[in-house]
Design a protein around this motif. Structure first.
Motif, PDB file in Angstrom:
ATOM      1  N   HIS A   1       0.977  -6.864  -3.711  1.00  0.00           N
ATOM      2  CA  HIS A   1       0.638  -6.732  -5.130  1.00  0.00           C
ATOM      3  C   HIS A   1       1.775  -7.371  -5.909  1.00  0.00           C
ATOM      4  O   HIS A   1       2.933  -6.952  -5.763  1.00  0.00           O
ATOM      5  CB  HIS A   1       0.467  -5.265  -5.521  1.00  0.00           C
ATOM      6  CG  HIS A   1       0.197  -5.076  -6.975  1.00  0.00           C
ATOM      7  ND1 HIS A   1      -0.999  -5.426  -7.552  1.00  0.00           N
ATOM      8  CD2 HIS A   1       0.970  -4.597  -7.968  1.00  0.00           C
ATOM      9  CE1 HIS A   1      -0.939  -5.160  -8.839  1.00  0.00           C
ATOM     10  NE2 HIS A   1       0.250  -4.663  -9.114  1.00  0.00           N
TER      11      HIS A   1
ATOM     12  N   GLN B   1      -7.567  -6.058  -1.946  1.00  0.00           N
ATOM     13  CA  GLN B   1      -8.186  -5.011  -2.756  1.00  0.00           C
ATOM     14  C   GLN B   1      -7.526  -3.655  -2.511  1.00  0.00           C
ATOM     15  O   GLN B   1      -7.332  -2.868  -3.443  1.00  0.00           O
ATOM     16  CB  GLN B   1      -9.683  -4.932  -2.461  1.00  0.00           C
ATOM     17  CG  GLN B   1     -10.449  -6.127  -2.984  1.00  0.00           C
ATOM     18  CD  GLN B   1     -11.917  -6.080  -2.617  1.00  0.00           C
ATOM     19  OE1 GLN B   1     -12.399  -5.132  -2.012  1.00  0.00           O
ATOM     20  NE2 GLN B   1     -12.644  -7.131  -2.991  1.00  0.00           N
TER      21      GLN B   1
ATOM     22  N   ASN C   1      -2.578   0.692  -8.317  1.00  0.00           N
ATOM     23  CA  ASN C   1      -3.188   1.468  -9.400  1.00  0.00           C
ATOM     24  C   ASN C   1      -2.923   2.958  -9.220  1.00  0.00           C
ATOM     25  O   ASN C   1      -2.614   3.664 -10.189  1.00  0.00           O
ATOM     26  CB  ASN C   1      -4.689   1.203  -9.479  1.00  0.00           C
ATOM     27  CG  ASN C   1      -5.005  -0.165 -10.027  1.00  0.00           C
ATOM     28  OD1 ASN C   1      -4.155  -0.839 -10.602  1.00  0.00           O
ATOM     29  ND2 ASN C   1      -6.230  -0.611  -9.815  1.00  0.00           N
ATOM     30  N   ALA C   2      -3.044   3.447  -7.993  1.00  0.00           N
ATOM     31  CA  ALA C   2      -2.796   4.870  -7.727  1.00  0.00           C
ATOM     32  C   ALA C   2      -1.340   5.224  -8.025  1.00  0.00           C
ATOM     33  O   ALA C   2      -1.055   6.273  -8.605  1.00  0.00           O
ATOM     34  CB  ALA C   2      -3.137   5.201  -6.281  1.00  0.00           C
TER      35      ALA C   2
ATOM     36  N   LEU D   1       0.643   3.661 -10.154  1.00  0.00           N
ATOM     37  CA  LEU D   1       0.809   3.622 -11.608  1.00  0.00           C
ATOM     38  C   LEU D   1       0.255   4.894 -12.243  1.00  0.00           C
ATOM     39  O   LEU D   1       0.858   5.458 -13.159  1.00  0.00           O
ATOM     40  CB  LEU D   1       0.118   2.392 -12.203  1.00  0.00           C
ATOM     41  CG  LEU D   1       0.815   1.064 -11.987  1.00  0.00           C
ATOM     42  CD1 LEU D   1      -0.080  -0.083 -12.457  1.00  0.00           C
ATOM     43  CD2 LEU D   1       2.150   1.024 -12.709  1.00  0.00           C
ATOM     44  N   TYR D   2      -0.883   5.344 -11.755  1.00  0.00           N
ATOM     45  CA  TYR D   2      -1.494   6.560 -12.268  1.00  0.00           C
ATOM     46  C   TYR D   2      -0.577   7.764 -12.025  1.00  0.00           C
ATOM     47  O   TYR D   2      -0.368   8.595 -12.911  1.00  0.00           O
ATOM     48  CB  TYR D   2      -2.863   6.783 -11.623  1.00  0.00           C
ATOM     49  CG  TYR D   2      -3.558   8.022 -12.112  1.00  0.00           C
ATOM     50  CD1 TYR D   2      -4.152   8.051 -13.371  1.00  0.00           C
ATOM     51  CD2 TYR D   2      -3.618   9.164 -11.325  1.00  0.00           C
ATOM     52  CE1 TYR D   2      -4.785   9.196 -13.833  1.00  0.00           C
ATOM     53  CE2 TYR D   2      -4.248  10.316 -11.771  1.00  0.00           C
ATOM     54  CZ  TYR D   2      -4.831  10.318 -13.032  1.00  0.00           C
ATOM     55  OH  TYR D   2      -5.442  11.460 -13.475  1.00  0.00           O
TER      56      TYR D   2
ATOM     57  N   GLN E   1      -4.256  -3.550  -4.389  1.00  0.00           N
ATOM     58  CA  GLN E   1      -4.490  -3.312  -5.815  1.00  0.00           C
ATOM     59  C   GLN E   1      -4.788  -1.842  -6.075  1.00  0.00           C
ATOM     60  O   GLN E   1      -4.279  -1.247  -7.020  1.00  0.00           O
ATOM     61  CB  GLN E   1      -5.644  -4.182  -6.327  1.00  0.00           C
ATOM     62  CG  GLN E   1      -5.899  -4.063  -7.810  1.00  0.00           C
ATOM     63  CD  GLN E   1      -4.741  -4.567  -8.640  1.00  0.00           C
ATOM     64  OE1 GLN E   1      -4.216  -5.639  -8.392  1.00  0.00           O
ATOM     65  NE2 GLN E   1      -4.319  -3.793  -9.621  1.00  0.00           N
ATOM     66  N   ALA E   2      -5.603  -1.241  -5.203  1.00  0.00           N
ATOM     67  CA  ALA E   2      -5.933   0.176  -5.357  1.00  0.00           C
ATOM     68  C   ALA E   2      -4.688   1.053  -5.195  1.00  0.00           C
ATOM     69  O   ALA E   2      -4.492   2.015  -5.938  1.00  0.00           O
ATOM     70  CB  ALA E   2      -6.997   0.578  -4.337  1.00  0.00           C
TER      71      ALA E   2
END
Length: 182
Positions: free
Chosen positions: A99, A132, A139-140, A142-143, A135-136
């Motif tokens: 990423h 992918q 995102n996790a 960052l969340y 990226q997931a």
């Protein structure tokens, strides 16, 4: 996230019709890849790899490319050769999960019993799944960071409100005491 990564392993094995798959995440603090999800492998697979201190994915971290080992048992010099023989693993394909040019982890697929050549389409598919998944994971993370920041902000807000209440009570006591004395 581990449940999702286990699903990635399961669906990848189904789509590519391979015996097993694993996802390893890169831990910057330890500068190591750790198996966090797998299917088609013994429950202690990650522990076995960590105990031996090497993984084909280690080579990938340095090269930054996918690693294909057509027959892992043909190279008895591999540090995991004994484990691969015990598990009857023959072919290994490992793709980096990146990423923003940073290594997030790896996605490995393995065959058992016999070697197998992977087509360019299958390799491209594995690369797409790796991208992918990376990226997931990003995102996790960052969340999770956002959630932690919100928790810290809520604690700070509570402390600020408490300090204001204490100051208001102190001023009220002083006013009351001064008025009573006056």
């Amino acid at each position: 996230p581990r449940r999702v990564l286990s699903l990635v392993c399961l669906e990848t094995t189904r789509a590519l019709q391979v015996s097993a798959a694993s996802v390893s995440l890169y831990d910057e603090r330890l500068d190591a890849l750790r198996v966090v999800a797998h299917c088609g492998l013994p429950d202690n697979y990650g522990e076995q790899i960590e105990a031996l201190g090497w993984s084909p994915c280690t080579r990938q971290r340095n090269a930054g490319e996918g690693v294909v080992i057509p027959d892992v048992q043909a190279d008895p010099g591999l540090p995991l050769a004994s484990l691969y023989v015990a598990l009857d693993i023959r072919t290994l394909v490992s793709m980096p999960m990146r990423h923003e040019e940073q290594l997030v982890g790896t996605l490995c697929v393995l065959t058992r019993g016999q070697t197998r050549a992977f087509s360019d389409d299958e390799t491209s598919f594995l690369r797409a799944i790796s991208d992918q998944t990376a990226q997931a994971i990003a995102n996790a993370r960052l969340y999770e960071a956002l959630q932690e920041e919100q928790r810290a902000r809520a604690v700070l807000l509570d402390k600020t409100i408490s300090a204001q209440e204490e100051e208001r009570k102190r001023i009220a006591r002083e006013l009351h005491d001064d008025t009573s004395q006056g």
